[in-house]
Scaffold this motif. Structure first.
Motif, PDB file in Angstrom:
ATOM      1  N   ASP A 105      79.644  43.556  11.949  1.00  0.00           N
ATOM      2  CA  ASP A 105      79.273  42.555  10.956  1.00  0.00           C
ATOM      3  C   ASP A 105      78.048  42.968  10.155  1.00  0.00           C
ATOM      4  O   ASP A 105      77.870  42.545   9.018  1.00  0.00           O
ATOM      5  CB  ASP A 105      78.972  41.210  11.662  1.00  0.00           C
ATOM      6  N   THR A 106      77.208  43.805  10.773  1.00  0.00           N
ATOM      7  CA  THR A 106      75.910  44.039  10.142  1.00  0.00           C
ATOM      8  C   THR A 106      75.774  45.401   9.470  1.00  0.00           C
ATOM      9  O   THR A 106      74.840  45.597   8.704  1.00  0.00           O
ATOM     10  CB  THR A 106      74.783  43.911  11.183  1.00  0.00           C
ATOM     11  N   VAL A 107      76.705  46.335   9.737  1.00  0.00           N
ATOM     12  CA  VAL A 107      76.542  47.666   9.132  1.00  0.00           C
ATOM     13  C   VAL A 107      76.746  47.578   7.632  1.00  0.00           C
ATOM     14  O   VAL A 107      77.392  46.664   7.121  1.00  0.00           O
ATOM     15  CB  VAL A 107      77.522  48.707   9.719  1.00  0.00           C
ATOM     16  N   GLU A 108      76.154  48.561   6.928  1.00  0.00           N
ATOM     17  CA  GLU A 108      76.227  48.464   5.466  1.00  0.00           C
ATOM     18  C   GLU A 108      77.633  48.783   4.956  1.00  0.00           C
ATOM     19  O   GLU A 108      78.433  49.442   5.621  1.00  0.00           O
ATOM     20  CB  GLU A 108      75.187  49.378   4.832  1.00  0.00           C
ATOM     21  N   PHE A 109      77.898  48.316   3.747  1.00  0.00           N
ATOM     22  CA  PHE A 109      79.236  48.341   3.178  1.00  0.00           C
ATOM     23  C   PHE A 109      79.768  49.768   3.017  1.00  0.00           C
ATOM     24  O   PHE A 109      80.918  50.047   3.337  1.00  0.00           O
ATOM     25  CB  PHE A 109      79.197  47.636   1.822  1.00  0.00           C
ATOM     26  N   GLY A 110      78.914  50.668   2.550  1.00  0.00           N
ATOM     27  CA  GLY A 110      79.348  52.040   2.251  1.00  0.00           C
ATOM     28  C   GLY A 110      79.901  52.753   3.464  1.00  0.00           C
ATOM     29  O   GLY A 110      81.000  53.317   3.423  1.00  0.00           O
ATOM     30  N   SER A 111      79.151  52.692   4.570  1.00  0.00           N
ATOM     31  CA  SER A 111      79.606  53.421   5.761  1.00  0.00           C
ATOM     32  C   SER A 111      80.831  52.758   6.379  1.00  0.00           C
ATOM     33  O   SER A 111      81.685  53.431   6.956  1.00  0.00           O
ATOM     34  CB  SER A 111      78.476  53.545   6.783  1.00  0.00           C
ATOM     35  N   LYS A 112      80.930  51.438   6.208  1.00  0.00           N
ATOM     36  CA  LYS A 112      82.115  50.737   6.700  1.00  0.00           C
ATOM     37  C   LYS A 112      83.353  51.186   5.926  1.00  0.00           C
ATOM     38  O   LYS A 112      84.419  51.433   6.505  1.00  0.00           O
ATOM     39  CB  LYS A 112      81.906  49.238   6.509  1.00  0.00           C
ATOM     40  N   LEU A 113      83.182  51.344   4.608  1.00  0.00           N
ATOM     41  CA  LEU A 113      84.289  51.786   3.765  1.00  0.00           C
ATOM     42  C   LEU A 113      84.727  53.198   4.148  1.00  0.00           C
ATOM     43  O   LEU A 113      85.930  53.482   4.268  1.00  0.00           O
ATOM     44  CB  LEU A 113      83.870  51.736   2.289  1.00  0.00           C
ATOM     45  N   THR A 114      83.759  54.091   4.387  1.00  0.00           N
ATOM     46  CA  THR A 114      84.091  55.460   4.802  1.00  0.00           C
ATOM     47  C   THR A 114      84.851  55.442   6.119  1.00  0.00           C
ATOM     48  O   THR A 114      85.839  56.167   6.294  1.00  0.00           O
ATOM     49  CB  THR A 114      82.799  56.288   5.018  1.00  0.00           C
ATOM     50  N   TYR A 115      84.366  54.595   7.039  1.00  0.00           N
ATOM     51  CA  TYR A 115      85.000  54.474   8.355  1.00  0.00           C
ATOM     52  C   TYR A 115      86.462  54.052   8.217  1.00  0.00           C
ATOM     53  O   TYR A 115      87.370  54.698   8.751  1.00  0.00           O
ATOM     54  CB  TYR A 115      84.192  53.454   9.168  1.00  0.00           C
ATOM     55  N   PHE A 116      86.709  53.002   7.442  1.00  0.00           N
ATOM     56  CA  PHE A 116      88.080  52.525   7.236  1.00  0.00           C
ATOM     57  C   PHE A 116      88.935  53.597   6.554  1.00  0.00           C
ATOM     58  O   PHE A 116      90.088  53.805   6.924  1.00  0.00           O
ATOM     59  CB  PHE A 116      88.100  51.264   6.366  1.00  0.00           C
ATOM     60  N   THR A 117      88.342  54.242   5.537  1.00  0.00           N
ATOM     61  CA  THR A 117      89.107  55.236   4.781  1.00  0.00           C
ATOM     62  C   THR A 117      89.580  56.352   5.689  1.00  0.00           C
ATOM     63  O   THR A 117      90.766  56.703   5.699  1.00  0.00           O
ATOM     64  CB  THR A 117      88.239  55.801   3.648  1.00  0.00           C
ATOM     65  N   LEU A 118      88.637  56.909   6.489  1.00  0.00           N
ATOM     66  CA  LEU A 118      89.002  58.033   7.364  1.00  0.00           C
ATOM     67  C   LEU A 118      90.054  57.612   8.375  1.00  0.00           C
ATOM     68  O   LEU A 118      91.058  58.301   8.587  1.00  0.00           O
ATOM     69  CB  LEU A 118      87.764  58.560   8.090  1.00  0.00           C
ATOM     70  N   LEU A 119      89.850  56.437   8.970  1.00  0.00           N
ATOM     71  CA  LEU A 119      90.781  55.952   9.989  1.00  0.00           C
ATOM     72  C   LEU A 119      92.172  55.724   9.384  1.00  0.00           C
ATOM     73  O   LEU A 119      93.196  56.141   9.938  1.00  0.00           O
ATOM     74  CB  LEU A 119      90.237  54.631  10.545  1.00  0.00           C
ATOM     75  N   THR A 120      92.201  55.094   8.205  1.00  0.00           N
ATOM     76  CA  THR A 120      93.477  54.762   7.561  1.00  0.00           C
ATOM     77  C   THR A 120      94.229  56.012   7.136  1.00  0.00           C
ATOM     78  O   THR A 120      95.437  56.135   7.386  1.00  0.00           O
ATOM     79  CB  THR A 120      93.224  53.877   6.328  1.00  0.00           C
ATOM     80  N   VAL A 121      93.517  56.939   6.504  1.00  0.00           N
ATOM     81  CA  VAL A 121      94.196  58.143   5.997  1.00  0.00           C
ATOM     82  C   VAL A 121      94.766  58.952   7.169  1.00  0.00           C
ATOM     83  O   VAL A 121      95.908  59.411   7.121  1.00  0.00           O
ATOM     84  CB  VAL A 121      93.242  58.988   5.126  1.00  0.00           C
ATOM     85  N   THR A 122      93.978  59.074   8.259  1.00  0.00           N
ATOM     86  CA  THR A 122      94.473  59.801   9.437  1.00  0.00           C
ATOM     87  C   THR A 122      95.728  59.128   9.989  1.00  0.00           C
ATOM     88  O   THR A 122      96.746  59.776  10.254  1.00  0.00           O
ATOM     89  CB  THR A 122      93.404  59.809  10.549  1.00  0.00           C
TER      90      THR A 122
END
Lengths: 168, 270
Positions: A105-122
């Motif tokens: 809930d508290t992590v910043e938006f940018g790193s959350k987006l990178t996290y989702f992107t990497l997970l989703t693409v894989t």
């Protein structure tokens, strides 16, 4: 502890049902569907042991497969991202992950987006390679991965924004 | 021995990952081979029940268009019936039509799919209604697929839009036949391969089932030729067929049983 288990069981069931009954019938532009059920794996608590998350991911993927008649492609993709998740977490969150105290809930938006992107693409790459199962159609695999990933990431971000608790 | 145990404990995560990943791959490979997806299919009590109850609600949304489709079919059948000149002759005894070789069962599609490479549909009739593997499934407009797995109340259908299904098809105006094989791209079109080079093709020609597989009767409509070119070996054509069926909007289907199939199979195996 009991609360955590019930939250995750409900999340598991709700995501599987929404996936097979709604998200798989969107068929945007003929074949593009989002797969936001991987949010279960993305938001699984980090402090729990990895054996549990890999087993649960397998069950998650298998239940989606059961509904969609796709053999074991969702199970394979889910197990794969559950296994590589620590590497992706380390890459995206760096030192916070080392101290094992990420609160999504508290992590910043940018790193959350990178996290989702990497997970989703894989996830999508493994999913569509197994679905098409043919090296000579690699272009189709990449095309499907790209379009579905964009849709999934968008969907995941919307869901997380809607369901984030504002506890300040 | 100690070292082996230590190794397993040290790498338990990786070994578990490997085990579960290979089980999933096994299921995937099984689903890619014809009629083998025994364990993971939606024709079971749980998934069939869920799809059935959801379909009970969602079928109302397409009620009007499905009614129109059925009315059109009725209209066509009536026109055939009343325009058909039957010989009402006392000397004419129809002894053939009692001995029908194809039995039809109506069913509803409760799960449609056309967005993946291997599409599988689910119908609400199963072994309780005497549905078995390898029965053909058609709609009023044309071919739909072949029954794959059955449970008590439900059965899965390998759609023509499935890269595993091979249905024998031929040109309507000559007897040259080939195999239907979808390339996984557009659900409006399917491909017919292995049509010999000397066949005379024209855009708009009709493609029908050949009846060679004894699953479908001869002459079930499939589609029209959209375009065609020679394959890599330059010996046969690959034909792009525009399907008569709108695969995205299907509700009422007919399941065909060939009564003579056991006899044909027995004869071929001898």
């Amino acid at each position: 502890m009991n609360n955590v288990i019930s939250i995750h069981s409900v999340r598991f069931l709700v995501l599987v049902f929404f996936q097979v009954l709604i998200f798989n019938h969107i068929n945007f532009y003929g074949y593009i569907n989002p797969y936001p059920y991987i949010l279960f794996i993305a938001f699984f608590p980090i402090r729990h042991n990895r054996i549990l998350i890999i087993t649960l991911s397998f069950l998650l993927g298998l239940s989606v497969d059961l509904f969609l008649d796709t053999g074991g492609i969702h199970a394979a993709a889910c197990v794969f991202i559950a296994y590589v998740r620590p590497i992706i977490l380390k890459f995206c969150f760096g030192t916070i992950y080392e101290h094992q105290n990420i609160k999504f809930d508290t992590v910043e938006f940018g790193s959350k987006l990178t996290y989702f992107t990497l997970l989703t693409v894989t996830h999508h790459f493994v999913l569509f390679s197994l679905e098409i199962f043919n090296i000579s159609k690699i272009i189709l695999v990449l095309q499907k991965t790209l379009f579905s990933s964009i849709f999934t990431i968008l969907m995941c971000m919307i869901i997380t924004i809607i369901f984030t608790r504002k506890n300040k | 021995m100690q070292q082996i145990v230590n190794f397993i404990i040290r790498n338990k995560t990786f070994l578990l990952f490997l085990l579960l990943f290979s089980i999933s791959i096994l299921f995937t490979v099984q689903s890619h081979s014809y009629h083998k997806s025994k364990f993971i299919n939606s024709a079971n009590f749980l998934t069939g029940g869920v799809y059935n109850s959801i379909n009970n609600i969602s079928e109302y949304f397409s009620l009007k268009s499905q009614n129109e489709i059925l009315a059109k079919e009725n209209n066509r059948l009536k026109s055939i019936l009343y325009n058909h000149k039957t010989k009402r002759d006392s000397s004419y005894i129809d002894s053939i039509s009692f001995n029908t070789s194809y039995k039809f069962t109506t069913a509803n599609i409760i799960k449609n799919s056309y967005n993946t490479v291997n599409n599988v549909l689910l119908v609400n009739k199963g072994s309780k209604n005497n549905i078995k593997q390898d029965f053909g499934v058609i709609t009023d407009k044309g071919i739909l697929g072949i029954i794959d797995q059955t449970s008590k109340n439900y059965a899965t259908v390998l759609s023509v839009l499935n890269s595993e299904s091979n249905i024998s098809a031929q040109l309507k105006n000559s007897n040259q036949f080939g195999t239907l094989k979808w390339n996984g791209k557009n659900p409006k079109y399917t491909q017919l391969i292995d049509i010999p080079k000397n066949a005379i093709l024209k855009k708009g020609d009709t493609i029908i089932t050949s009846g060679r597989s004894s699953i479908f009767p001869k002459g079930v409509l499939i589609g029209t030729i959209n375009d065609f070119n020679l394959d890599q070996s330059e010996n046969s054509y690959i034909i792009n067929i525009e399907l008569f069926n709108d695969m995205t909007n299907i509700e009422h289907v007919y399941i065909i049983e060939n009564v003579n199939l056991p006899e044909i199979k027995k004869l071929l195996n001898e």
